[in-house]
Design a protein around this motif. Structure first.
Motif, PDB file in Angstrom:
ATOM      1  N   LEU A   1      41.441  42.660  35.376  1.00  0.00           N
ATOM      2  CA  LEU A   1      41.068  41.385  34.750  1.00  0.00           C
ATOM      3  C   LEU A   1      41.944  40.184  35.119  1.00  0.00           C
ATOM      4  O   LEU A   1      42.346  39.405  34.250  1.00  0.00           O
ATOM      5  CB  LEU A   1      41.048  41.530  33.215  1.00  0.00           C
ATOM      6  CG  LEU A   1      40.161  42.627  32.641  1.00  0.00           C
ATOM      7  CD1 LEU A   1      40.228  42.606  31.119  1.00  0.00           C
ATOM      8  CD2 LEU A   1      38.715  42.478  33.108  1.00  0.00           C
ATOM      9  N   SER A   2      42.198  40.002  36.400  1.00  0.00           N
ATOM     10  CA  SER A   2      42.985  38.850  36.844  1.00  0.00           C
ATOM     11  C   SER A   2      42.334  37.545  36.420  1.00  0.00           C
ATOM     12  O   SER A   2      41.112  37.441  36.419  1.00  0.00           O
ATOM     13  CB  SER A   2      43.097  38.855  38.370  1.00  0.00           C
ATOM     14  OG  SER A   2      43.826  39.962  38.772  1.00  0.00           O
ATOM     15  N   PRO A   3      43.171  36.539  36.106  1.00  0.00           N
ATOM     16  CA  PRO A   3      42.593  35.226  35.809  1.00  0.00           C
ATOM     17  C   PRO A   3      41.913  34.644  37.064  1.00  0.00           C
ATOM     18  O   PRO A   3      42.147  35.105  38.176  1.00  0.00           O
ATOM     19  CB  PRO A   3      43.802  34.398  35.385  1.00  0.00           C
ATOM     20  CG  PRO A   3      44.987  35.112  35.917  1.00  0.00           C
ATOM     21  CD  PRO A   3      44.624  36.557  35.979  1.00  0.00           C
ATOM     22  N   GLN A   4      41.104  33.624  36.827  1.00  0.00           N
ATOM     23  CA  GLN A   4      40.290  33.019  37.890  1.00  0.00           C
ATOM     24  C   GLN A   4      41.078  32.776  39.182  1.00  0.00           C
ATOM     25  O   GLN A   4      40.618  33.080  40.273  1.00  0.00           O
ATOM     26  CB  GLN A   4      39.712  31.698  37.355  1.00  0.00           C
ATOM     27  CG  GLN A   4      38.807  30.960  38.326  1.00  0.00           C
ATOM     28  CD  GLN A   4      37.515  31.726  38.615  1.00  0.00           C
ATOM     29  OE1 GLN A   4      37.128  32.629  37.874  1.00  0.00           O
ATOM     30  NE2 GLN A   4      36.869  31.377  39.707  1.00  0.00           N
ATOM     31  N   LYS A   5      42.270  32.252  39.031  1.00  0.00           N
ATOM     32  CA  LYS A   5      43.073  31.896  40.202  1.00  0.00           C
ATOM     33  C   LYS A   5      43.358  33.097  41.111  1.00  0.00           C
ATOM     34  O   LYS A   5      43.554  32.932  42.319  1.00  0.00           O
ATOM     35  CB  LYS A   5      44.384  31.273  39.715  1.00  0.00           C
ATOM     36  CG  LYS A   5      45.178  30.617  40.814  1.00  0.00           C
ATOM     37  CD  LYS A   5      46.374  29.855  40.275  1.00  0.00           C
ATOM     38  CE  LYS A   5      47.219  29.388  41.460  1.00  0.00           C
ATOM     39  NZ  LYS A   5      48.478  28.810  41.034  1.00  0.00           N
ATOM     40  N   PHE A   6      43.413  34.283  40.521  1.00  0.00           N
ATOM     41  CA  PHE A   6      43.740  35.489  41.315  1.00  0.00           C
ATOM     42  C   PHE A   6      42.614  36.500  41.262  1.00  0.00           C
ATOM     43  O   PHE A   6      42.823  37.694  41.458  1.00  0.00           O
ATOM     44  CB  PHE A   6      45.037  36.119  40.791  1.00  0.00           C
ATOM     45  CG  PHE A   6      46.204  35.199  40.840  1.00  0.00           C
ATOM     46  CD1 PHE A   6      46.894  34.994  42.034  1.00  0.00           C
ATOM     47  CD2 PHE A   6      46.602  34.498  39.708  1.00  0.00           C
ATOM     48  CE1 PHE A   6      47.968  34.122  42.093  1.00  0.00           C
ATOM     49  CE2 PHE A   6      47.677  33.621  39.763  1.00  0.00           C
ATOM     50  CZ  PHE A   6      48.353  33.429  40.947  1.00  0.00           C
ATOM     51  N   ARG A   7      41.452  36.023  40.990  1.00  0.00           N
ATOM     52  CA  ARG A   7      40.306  36.912  40.805  1.00  0.00           C
ATOM     53  C   ARG A   7      40.104  37.796  42.031  1.00  0.00           C
ATOM     54  O   ARG A   7      40.182  37.329  43.167  1.00  0.00           O
ATOM     55  CB  ARG A   7      39.043  36.096  40.550  1.00  0.00           C
ATOM     56  CG  ARG A   7      38.091  36.824  39.654  1.00  0.00           C
ATOM     57  CD  ARG A   7      37.113  35.866  39.023  1.00  0.00           C
ATOM     58  NE  ARG A   7      36.022  36.628  38.417  1.00  0.00           N
ATOM     59  CZ  ARG A   7      34.991  36.086  37.809  1.00  0.00           C
ATOM     60  NH1 ARG A   7      34.914  34.763  37.741  1.00  0.00           N
ATOM     61  NH2 ARG A   7      34.046  36.833  37.290  1.00  0.00           N
ATOM     62  N   GLY A   8      39.867  39.083  41.759  1.00  0.00           N
ATOM     63  CA  GLY A   8      39.677  40.024  42.866  1.00  0.00           C
ATOM     64  C   GLY A   8      40.976  40.637  43.338  1.00  0.00           C
ATOM     65  O   GLY A   8      40.988  41.640  44.042  1.00  0.00           O
ATOM     66  N   LYS A   9      42.102  40.025  42.922  1.00  0.00           N
ATOM     67  CA  LYS A   9      43.409  40.590  43.282  1.00  0.00           C
ATOM     68  C   LYS A   9      43.992  41.339  42.076  1.00  0.00           C
ATOM     69  O   LYS A   9      43.470  41.261  40.979  1.00  0.00           O
ATOM     70  CB  LYS A   9      44.363  39.467  43.690  1.00  0.00           C
ATOM     71  CG  LYS A   9      43.846  38.622  44.855  1.00  0.00           C
ATOM     72  CD  LYS A   9      45.008  37.881  45.510  1.00  0.00           C
ATOM     73  CE  LYS A   9      44.518  37.012  46.654  1.00  0.00           C
ATOM     74  NZ  LYS A   9      44.329  35.615  46.244  1.00  0.00           N
ATOM     75  N   ARG A  10      45.101  41.986  42.308  1.00  0.00           N
ATOM     76  CA  ARG A  10      45.761  42.709  41.227  1.00  0.00           C
ATOM     77  C   ARG A  10      46.329  41.727  40.202  1.00  0.00           C
ATOM     78  O   ARG A  10      46.908  40.708  40.562  1.00  0.00           O
ATOM     79  CB  ARG A  10      46.911  43.560  41.812  1.00  0.00           C
ATOM     80  CG  ARG A  10      47.578  44.454  40.791  1.00  0.00           C
ATOM     81  CD  ARG A  10      48.847  45.076  41.359  1.00  0.00           C
ATOM     82  NE  ARG A  10      49.895  44.076  41.556  1.00  0.00           N
ATOM     83  CZ  ARG A  10      51.103  44.352  42.035  1.00  0.00           C
ATOM     84  NH1 ARG A  10      51.406  45.587  42.380  1.00  0.00           N
ATOM     85  NH2 ARG A  10      51.997  43.396  42.185  1.00  0.00           N
TER      86      ARG A  10
END
Ligand SMILES: [Zn+2]
Length: 462
Positions: free
Chosen positions: A213-222
């Motif tokens: 559940l990364s925030p938008q800024k890191f979406r798709g990342k750990r």
């Protein structure tokens, strides 16, 4: 720089996850550097519960929860419960979790999930620790189970809250907290932001649920604990609070629920919310509002307001410091400020001299207290006054506010509002969204009196 960031607590992380195997220590160090004061790392089965305990033992600012996730419910037999019972004795285990129901992925049969959830709630009650609840597409049953098992006696949190507003209110009514992760930053997630807007921050926690559940800024990342800041910033934006407010209140909530972190428990006579400074000058009041009894701990937005004495003007001046740094100074606090009329006048004069905007929040019964119209005495000193109207008629007012002037109280409030218009530029009547309060009827009364009207969210003081 970094040390000045407001301290946040990540109340839900999975630091034992293999995603952190390459850089777990660095991840924890990054959390510290970005002002994360504590991390609660949460077990999902016996093995990860033990890993969480080990991590907590190794790091001063990490705490652990032990429990079996609904996905692993099939493994939650008597032996497993015995193991959890032993594990939770470790000194830094502060909760049982995560436990609950997941009817979205259904990785375990529903009957097994129900049984595991029930057993672990009972364990939590037996050992007196709060629970961390996972609920996905099982809202009604989760609520029902919490009620059936009287989970309110230990309390807890619905982590990654995903229910609707009705569910949110029901959980809060039961005494539970709601925790929000980075998904609140997703552009399409207006629904969860609406819930955050509607409920009191006094019942909210922040979390990452990392590595997920990364925030938008890191979406798709750990995801990682340092990113809990993005959630807090979004909550601040949605609720028109400062990040300092969100940090202070959610950390206070984590302290109240899990006993982790440090909170300032000294009494505040001048306290900041957003860009306003509030003055807490008396705890006495002319009313005994039934909704006010809810705040019987005297804590407002994370500030302790129980006075051991009523401060004098010199104490207040020194607590205020330079008033020019605030957008406005508000006489509010935990009591009726106009019971200290002389102090309000003297201090307002001092504040006005320095060009500061002055507001008073009052119950509007000062003219009854003094037996005269005191409003002309405030002319030129007070820019705005907010009067708690709270009811459309005398009977409901008395039921809700229990004025010591009994039947005269409500009429006095209405007269006060009208008289205030002659002396104070901005006059607002307010009402609290307490169950049973007819807001529309209050609005009509305000308009008949010719004053502005504002709705105050129940449990949102300040
Ligand atoms: Zn989790």
């Amino acid at each position: 720089m970094t040390t000045q960031q407001p301290k946040l607590i990540d109340t839900h992380a999975h630091l034992d996850g293999s995603q952190f195997n390459q850089d777990r220590e660095e991840t924890i160090a990054r959390a510290h550097e970005s002002g994360i004061s504590k991390i609660l790392t949460v077990g999902c089965d016996l093995e990860s519960s033990q890993s969480s305990i080990d991590l907590a033992a190794k790091h001063k600012d990490i705490y652990a929860a032990v429990g079996i996730h609904p996905h692993d419910s099939a493994k939650c037999n008597e032996t497993a419960i015995d193991r959890l019972r032993e594990m939770q004795k470790q000194p830094k285990v502060v909760a049982i979790g995560e436990i609950g129901l997941d009817f979205f992925r259904n990785l375990a049969p529903r009957d097994k999930q129900r049984e595991a959830f029930r057993r672990q709630i009972r364990l939590a009650k037996e050992v007196g620790k709060p629970i961390i609840v996972h609920d996905r597409d099982a809202h009604d049953e989760v609520l029902q189970m919490l009620r059936e098992e009287n989970a309110a006696s230990v309390g807890g949190v619905l982590h990654c809250f995903s229910g609707d507003l009705k569910m949110a209110r029901a959980c809060i009514e039961l005494g539970f907290y709601l925790s929000f992760p980075g998904t609140i930053t997703y552009p399409k997630n207006e629904e969860v932001r609406d819930i955050v807007r509607a409920i009191s921050i006094d019942r909210m926690l922040v979390e990452t649920d990392c590595p997920y559940l990364s925030p938008q800024k890191f979406r798709g990342k750990r995801n990682e604990p340092a990113y809990v800041r993005y959630t807090a910033e979004k909550i601040a934006e949605v609720k028109s609070l400062s990040i300092e407010d969100v940090a202070r209140v959610t950390s206070r909530n984590a302290f109240d629920l899990f006993g982790i972190g440090d909170v300032n428990q000294s009494t505040q006579i001048a306290y900041k919310i957003r860009d306003s400074l509030y003055l807490n000058i008396t705890n006495r009041c002319t009313n005994t509002c039934i909704f006010c009894a809810k705040f019987d701990d005297f804590v407002v937005k994370g500030h302790e307001l129980k006075l051991d004495h009523e401060p004098d003007i010199e104490e207040l001046k020194s607590a205020i410091g330079d008033p020019g740094q605030y957008e406005e100074v508000v006489f509010c606090g935990y009591g009726e400020p106009l019971l200290k009329l002389d102090l309000v006048i003297e201090l307002s004069r001092w504040l006005k001299k320095q060009g500061v905007k002055v507001r008073i929040n009052t119950d509007g019964q000062a003219n009854m207290v003094y037996g005269r119209n005191i409003l002309p005495e405030l002319t030129g000193l007070v820019d705005a006054i907010s009067v708690s109207l709270n009811a459309p008629d005398r009977e409901s007012y008395q039921k809700l506010c229990q004025s010591k002037f009994v039947d005269g109280g409500y009429q006095a409030v209405k007269e006060f509002l009208v008289l205030a218009k002659d002396c104070i530029p901005e006059v607002v009547a307010s009402a609290v969204t307490y169950p049973g309060v007819d807001i529309d009827a209050c609005r009509r009364v305000a308009s008949e009196l010719g004053v502005e009207f504002r709705v105050r969210e129940y449990q949102e003081v300040g």
